[in-house]
Scaffold this motif. Structure first.
Motif, PDB file in Angstrom:
ATOM      1  N   GLU A  18     -37.712 -17.473 -37.156  1.00 23.80           N
ATOM      2  CA  GLU A  18     -38.248 -18.484 -36.126  1.00 23.80           C
ATOM      3  C   GLU A  18     -39.061 -19.669 -36.782  1.00 23.80           C
ATOM      4  O   GLU A  18     -40.188 -19.535 -37.396  1.00 23.80           O
ATOM      5  CB  GLU A  18     -39.424 -17.541 -35.560  1.00 23.80           C
ATOM      6  CG  GLU A  18     -38.547 -16.401 -34.491  1.00 23.80           C
ATOM      7  CD  GLU A  18     -39.597 -15.949 -33.791  1.00 23.80           C
ATOM      8  OE1 GLU A  18     -39.367 -15.671 -32.479  1.00 23.80           O
ATOM      9  OE2 GLU A  18     -41.001 -15.275 -34.214  1.00 23.80           O
ATOM     10  N   ASN A  77     -40.559 -10.651 -26.566  1.00 25.55           N
ATOM     11  CA  ASN A  77     -41.767 -10.357 -27.248  1.00 25.55           C
ATOM     12  C   ASN A  77     -43.033 -10.962 -26.389  1.00 25.55           C
ATOM     13  O   ASN A  77     -43.238 -12.070 -25.999  1.00 25.55           O
ATOM     14  CB  ASN A  77     -42.143 -11.451 -28.692  1.00 25.55           C
ATOM     15  CG  ASN A  77     -43.327 -11.291 -29.271  1.00 25.55           C
ATOM     16  OD1 ASN A  77     -44.147 -10.682 -28.760  1.00 25.55           O
ATOM     17  ND2 ASN A  77     -43.640 -12.252 -30.156  1.00 25.55           N
ATOM     18  N   GLY A 114     -37.442 -19.103 -30.940  1.00 23.84           N
ATOM     19  CA  GLY A 114     -38.037 -20.441 -30.850  1.00 23.84           C
ATOM     20  C   GLY A 114     -37.428 -21.231 -29.786  1.00 23.84           C
ATOM     21  O   GLY A 114     -36.522 -21.643 -29.879  1.00 23.84           O
ATOM     22  N   SER A 115     -38.363 -20.889 -28.450  1.00 20.08           N
ATOM     23  CA  SER A 115     -37.970 -21.548 -27.217  1.00 20.08           C
ATOM     24  C   SER A 115     -36.342 -21.295 -26.803  1.00 20.08           C
ATOM     25  O   SER A 115     -35.862 -22.291 -26.372  1.00 20.08           O
ATOM     26  CB  SER A 115     -37.947 -23.128 -27.562  1.00 20.08           C
ATOM     27  OG  SER A 115     -39.475 -23.632 -27.585  1.00 20.08           O
ATOM     28  N   VAL A 116     -36.142 -20.050 -27.028  1.00 22.18           N
ATOM     29  CA  VAL A 116     -34.857 -19.633 -26.481  1.00 22.18           C
ATOM     30  C   VAL A 116     -34.918 -19.390 -24.742  1.00 22.18           C
ATOM     31  O   VAL A 116     -35.992 -18.875 -24.373  1.00 22.18           O
ATOM     32  CB  VAL A 116     -34.257 -18.301 -27.069  1.00 22.18           C
ATOM     33  CG1 VAL A 116     -33.095 -17.660 -26.156  1.00 22.18           C
ATOM     34  CG2 VAL A 116     -34.033 -18.498 -28.371  1.00 22.18           C
ATOM     35  N   GLU A 146     -47.509 -15.957 -35.598  1.00 18.76           N
ATOM     36  CA  GLU A 146     -48.897 -15.966 -34.979  1.00 18.76           C
ATOM     37  C   GLU A 146     -49.825 -14.947 -35.808  1.00 18.76           C
ATOM     38  O   GLU A 146     -50.916 -15.025 -35.827  1.00 18.76           O
ATOM     39  CB  GLU A 146     -48.810 -15.478 -33.506  1.00 18.76           C
ATOM     40  CG  GLU A 146     -48.368 -16.876 -32.719  1.00 18.76           C
ATOM     41  CD  GLU A 146     -47.478 -16.387 -31.539  1.00 18.76           C
ATOM     42  OE1 GLU A 146     -47.495 -15.340 -30.860  1.00 18.76           O
ATOM     43  OE2 GLU A 146     -46.688 -17.445 -30.858  1.00 18.76           O
ATOM     44  N   LYS A 203     -45.936 -10.736 -26.064  1.00 20.07           N
ATOM     45  CA  LYS A 203     -47.199 -11.232 -26.821  1.00 20.07           C
ATOM     46  C   LYS A 203     -48.294 -10.801 -26.162  1.00 20.07           C
ATOM     47  O   LYS A 203     -48.253  -9.714 -25.371  1.00 20.07           O
ATOM     48  CB  LYS A 203     -47.245 -12.719 -26.693  1.00 20.07           C
ATOM     49  CG  LYS A 203     -45.888 -13.454 -27.571  1.00 20.07           C
ATOM     50  CD  LYS A 203     -46.016 -14.771 -27.954  1.00 20.07           C
ATOM     51  CE  LYS A 203     -44.700 -15.276 -28.577  1.00 20.07           C
ATOM     52  NZ  LYS A 203     -44.814 -16.674 -29.016  1.00 20.07           N
ATOM     53  N   ALA A 256     -40.758 -24.474 -33.418  1.00 24.90           N
ATOM     54  CA  ALA A 256     -40.103 -24.203 -32.354  1.00 24.90           C
ATOM     55  C   ALA A 256     -40.511 -23.060 -31.364  1.00 24.90           C
ATOM     56  O   ALA A 256     -40.012 -22.900 -30.397  1.00 24.90           O
ATOM     57  CB  ALA A 256     -38.649 -23.963 -32.724  1.00 24.90           C
ATOM     58  N   ILE A 257     -41.494 -22.527 -31.827  1.00 27.37           N
ATOM     59  CA  ILE A 257     -42.238 -21.310 -30.862  1.00 27.37           C
ATOM     60  C   ILE A 257     -43.072 -21.933 -29.973  1.00 27.37           C
ATOM     61  O   ILE A 257     -44.017 -22.593 -30.273  1.00 27.37           O
ATOM     62  CB  ILE A 257     -42.875 -20.383 -31.971  1.00 27.37           C
ATOM     63  CG1 ILE A 257     -42.074 -19.801 -32.985  1.00 27.37           C
ATOM     64  CG2 ILE A 257     -43.529 -19.293 -31.110  1.00 27.37           C
ATOM     65  CD1 ILE A 257     -42.437 -18.607 -33.705  1.00 27.37           C
ATOM     66  N   GLY A 258     -42.625 -21.725 -28.468  1.00 28.34           N
ATOM     67  CA  GLY A 258     -43.334 -21.926 -27.464  1.00 28.34           C
ATOM     68  C   GLY A 258     -43.698 -23.468 -27.287  1.00 28.34           C
ATOM     69  O   GLY A 258     -44.440 -23.819 -26.395  1.00 28.34           O
ATOM     70  N   LEU A 313     -34.998 -13.439 -30.739  1.00 34.72           N
ATOM     71  CA  LEU A 313     -36.395 -12.812 -30.159  1.00 34.72           C
ATOM     72  C   LEU A 313     -37.023 -13.986 -29.393  1.00 34.72           C
ATOM     73  O   LEU A 313     -36.990 -15.109 -29.555  1.00 34.72           O
ATOM     74  CB  LEU A 313     -37.058 -12.829 -31.629  1.00 34.72           C
ATOM     75  CG  LEU A 313     -38.576 -12.230 -31.322  1.00 34.72           C
ATOM     76  CD1 LEU A 313     -38.454 -10.635 -30.522  1.00 34.72           C
ATOM     77  CD2 LEU A 313     -39.309 -11.982 -32.825  1.00 34.72           C
ATOM     78  N   VAL A 314     -37.278 -13.499 -28.058  1.00 34.90           N
ATOM     79  CA  VAL A 314     -37.728 -14.334 -27.166  1.00 34.90           C
ATOM     80  C   VAL A 314     -38.892 -14.181 -26.441  1.00 34.90           C
ATOM     81  O   VAL A 314     -39.552 -13.030 -26.416  1.00 34.90           O
ATOM     82  CB  VAL A 314     -36.725 -14.181 -25.685  1.00 34.90           C
ATOM     83  CG1 VAL A 314     -36.978 -15.089 -24.619  1.00 34.90           C
ATOM     84  CG2 VAL A 314     -35.223 -14.025 -26.206  1.00 34.90           C
ATOM     85  N   GLY A 315     -39.783 -15.269 -26.603  1.00 33.59           N
ATOM     86  CA  GLY A 315     -41.158 -14.939 -26.218  1.00 33.59           C
ATOM     87  C   GLY A 315     -41.313 -15.542 -24.751  1.00 33.59           C
ATOM     88  O   GLY A 315     -41.038 -14.696 -23.824  1.00 33.59           O
ATOM     89  N   GLY A 316     -41.723 -16.711 -24.443  1.00 31.25           N
ATOM     90  CA  GLY A 316     -42.042 -17.200 -22.939  1.00 31.25           C
ATOM     91  C   GLY A 316     -40.867 -16.704 -22.040  1.00 31.25           C
ATOM     92  O   GLY A 316     -41.312 -16.284 -20.988  1.00 31.25           O
ATOM     93  N   HIS A 359     -44.992 -11.534 -37.339  1.00 34.21           N
ATOM     94  CA  HIS A 359     -44.895 -12.608 -36.565  1.00 34.21           C
ATOM     95  C   HIS A 359     -45.668 -13.870 -37.057  1.00 34.21           C
ATOM     96  O   HIS A 359     -46.855 -13.525 -37.536  1.00 34.21           O
ATOM     97  CB  HIS A 359     -45.206 -12.324 -35.054  1.00 34.21           C
ATOM     98  CG  HIS A 359     -44.553 -13.340 -34.013  1.00 34.21           C
ATOM     99  ND1 HIS A 359     -45.495 -14.492 -33.815  1.00 34.21           N
ATOM    100  CD2 HIS A 359     -43.677 -13.549 -33.507  1.00 34.21           C
ATOM    101  CE1 HIS A 359     -44.792 -15.157 -32.946  1.00 34.21           C
ATOM    102  NE2 HIS A 359     -43.860 -14.632 -32.771  1.00 34.21           N
TER     103      HIS A 359
HETATM  104  P1  PGA Z   1     -41.048 -18.656 -27.481  1.00 29.93           P
HETATM  105  O1  PGA Z   1     -41.526 -17.556 -28.870  1.00 29.93           O
HETATM  106  O2  PGA Z   1     -39.658 -17.922 -27.048  1.00 29.93           O
HETATM  107  O3  PGA Z   1     -41.946 -18.615 -26.576  1.00 29.93           O
HETATM  108  O4  PGA Z   1     -40.839 -19.761 -28.281  1.00 29.93           O
HETATM  109  C1  PGA Z   1     -40.699 -16.995 -29.613  1.00 29.93           C
HETATM  110  C2  PGA Z   1     -41.471 -15.859 -30.348  1.00 29.93           C
HETATM  111  O5  PGA Z   1     -42.596 -16.086 -30.773  1.00 29.93           O
HETATM  112  O6  PGA Z   1     -41.035 -14.911 -30.756  1.00 29.93           O
END
Ligand code: PGA
Length: 256
Positions: free
Chosen positions: A166, A9, A212-214, A96, A11, A170-172, A232-235, A94
């Protein structure tokens, strides 16, 4: 057996040119991955270039959001019909979007129905806040999100849904859930509720990602959990080496 699925993701990151570069790099780095489904979800502005670059590759493209109507006077929105021309997946609900843009279980339900009607693979996000977690409300809250999301959706369609559990805290943040805790929450708040709403085969067919912070160095701990089918991977989806590292570490852990 549920086929593992790792999605990135992006973002609100990456200009069109940067998105093209990242997609190009991932296409080369992940070309030999056959054991799982892969997707990247760029911002809407880059869906076109990324879908061109990844056409015919083993990486699907997803949108990060969409409206539920096919067209209309909804300034700033994109519709399922528009997404369908550029992507095969769509992230829905999501945290957010729920926190900053007023999405609710009811809008998630409408978007989910629209995604299924347009043959998109929906990735529906659910997860509790830190306060809810500390108050012991995780199972009831996430279970409620699941009931809201799936309202009025028949079992045959429900099986096509992908869920991303998520925990919001734990997200970001660099702070992941303990893999065992995430696994238990998925079992009690997601699969048990799906079993209640539908039946055992449906509950067991639906894929659930952890988010969440994977990172490359913690992916293996999550993917080996019985209820966790991917991430589901963000950063860490914003750099070729990080996302490729996550995918390769997951594949290696599953082979053991
Ligand atoms: P993150 O985000 O990996 O940066 O924690 C995950 C997400 O919001 O899907």
């Amino acid at each position: 057996m549920r086929r593992p699925f790792i999605a990135g993701n992006w973002k609100m990151h990456k200009t069109t040119v940067e998105a093209l570069e990242l997609a190009d790099g991932l296409k080369a780095a992940l070309a030999d991955v056959e054991s799982m489904d892969l997707a990247v979800c760029p911002p809407a502005s880059a869906l076109g270039v990324v879908s061109d670059v990844l056409a015919g590759s083993n990486i699907m493209v997803g949108a990060q959001n969409m409206h539920w109507e096919n067209s209309g006077a909804y300034t700033g929105e994109i519709s399922p019909v528009m997404v369908r021309g550029l992507a095969t997946c769509v992230i829905i609900g999501h945290s957010e979007r729920r926190e900053y843009f007023g999405e609710t279980d009811a809008t998630v339900n409408k978007k989910l129905k629209a995604a299924l009607a347009h043959d998109l693979v929906p990735i529906v996000c659910i997860g509790e806040s830190l306060e809810q977690n500390e108050a012991g409300e995780t199972v009831s809250f996430v279970g409620g999100q699941i009931r809201g999301a799936f309202e009025g959706i028949p079992a045959v369609d429900a099986q096509r849904v992908v869920l991303a559990y998520e925990p919001i805290w734990a997200i970001g943040t660099g702070r992941t859930a303990m893999p065992e805790d995430a696994d238990r929450t998925i079992r009690e708040a997601i699969r048990d509720v799906l079993r209640d709403l539908y039946d055992n085969p449906t509950a067991e067919a639906i894929r659930v990602q952890y988010g969440g912070s994977v990172k490359p160095d913690n992916m293996a701990d999550f993917i080996v959990m019985p209820e966790i089918d991917g991430a589901l991977v963000g950063g860490a989806s914003l750099k070729v080496e990080d996302f490729a590292g996550i995918v390769k570490n997951a594949a290696a852990a599953l082979q053991k």
